[in-house]
Design a protein around this motif. Sequence first.
Motif: not given
Length: 428
Positions: A256-257, A294, A297-298, A314-316
Amino acid sequence: MTTPALLPLSGRRIPPLNLGPPSFPHHRATLRLSEKFILLLILSAFITLCFGAFFFLPDSSKHKRFDLGLEDVLIPHVDASKGAKNPGVFLIHGPDEHRHREEEERLRNKIRADHEKALEEAKEKLKKSREEIRAEIQTEKNKVVQEMKAKEKKPLPPVPIPNLIGINGGDPEDNDIRKKREKIKEMMKHAWDNYRIYGWGHNELRPIARKGHSTNIFGSSQMGATIVDALDTLYIMGLHDEFRDGQKWIEDNLDFSVNSEVSVFEVNIRFIGGLLAAYYLSGEEIFKIKAVQLAEKLLPAFNTPTGIPWAMVNLKSGVGRNWGWASAGSSILAEFGTLHMEFVHLSYLTGDPVYYKKVMHIRKLLQKMDRPNGLYPNYLNPRTGRWGQYHTSVGGLGDSFYEYLLKAWLMSDKTDHEARKMYDDAIE
């Protein structure tokens, strides 16, 4: 008689003509540098005088003000209310209530007092040594940490968890039902096998083109959306070899990165929901670990002035935004209103209340808001906390919200009083 040869003009001597003094004075086409500088000074002085007069003249209700479209965001403007019961009383017009002008004066006085207090505190700080300042900062930090720990000790709400890992039951007695179920299982295996051959690791499969595809809702990276979303179905159908193939891909490849923008709603219901379901069915720890990774990341999607999450993140980088077609940059009711079940389960599994708090904040905020036509409108601006449009429907922009309210009400065994109240109000 011979004609004399004509000399070229360059070879002739032509006496200068004396036409006398000019009949009009000569003017330069351009100004000297010094003259330009003087004009610039005069123009600057004039502009400064105009702005100074505008900002420093005494306050009066007769003066016109700039309106930059921020009337309800900053301090609202003051006008005499037309048709008011008390003529001559100045009211401050806001979105929800009318307040007397004296309140504005009190607000300004409070701001001045706060500024003076801050200046005095700053002067006192400057008198202290560096060691004393550091000690005070550390004391404040410790105080905040202790307050946070005290809040986190508050018990989380009850979350229903399956008593047994796996699936129960057996083949149905009815022969027709058995045949139908086997046909459905056959279709599922056919779809999985072709995805395995032509689109393995991609988010989706294009069946006619026979190649993998990554849509914008899951980002451009290969995150195996089909694999994660199908895990619980594979397990329930007894397709355990296929399930283990999916689990192996997740262990080795699901990352997820990535620099990829995804839909918060779709990733929550398909990835987090799929991983949690697979964890509860199989008991495999990897699914819980990936779900928590995950969810982290959200979380930046909730970093808005209201706590209503962005539709995309954007996950990063953690940068969020909303769909360009949504009303005035609004978030969509069916998206931000359907995060509750997965996030509550994340708090239950991890012991971290942050996920629960994020979705409960959304629910409490919605409870306080008006329902113009008896239903919650489909668009809510995450910056202002106002409805983007008074547009309601039981279509794709709103139906999932009411569906999730009902699910939360049923699955919580009626212990989730907020969900029950909101659902009861919605169906009145």
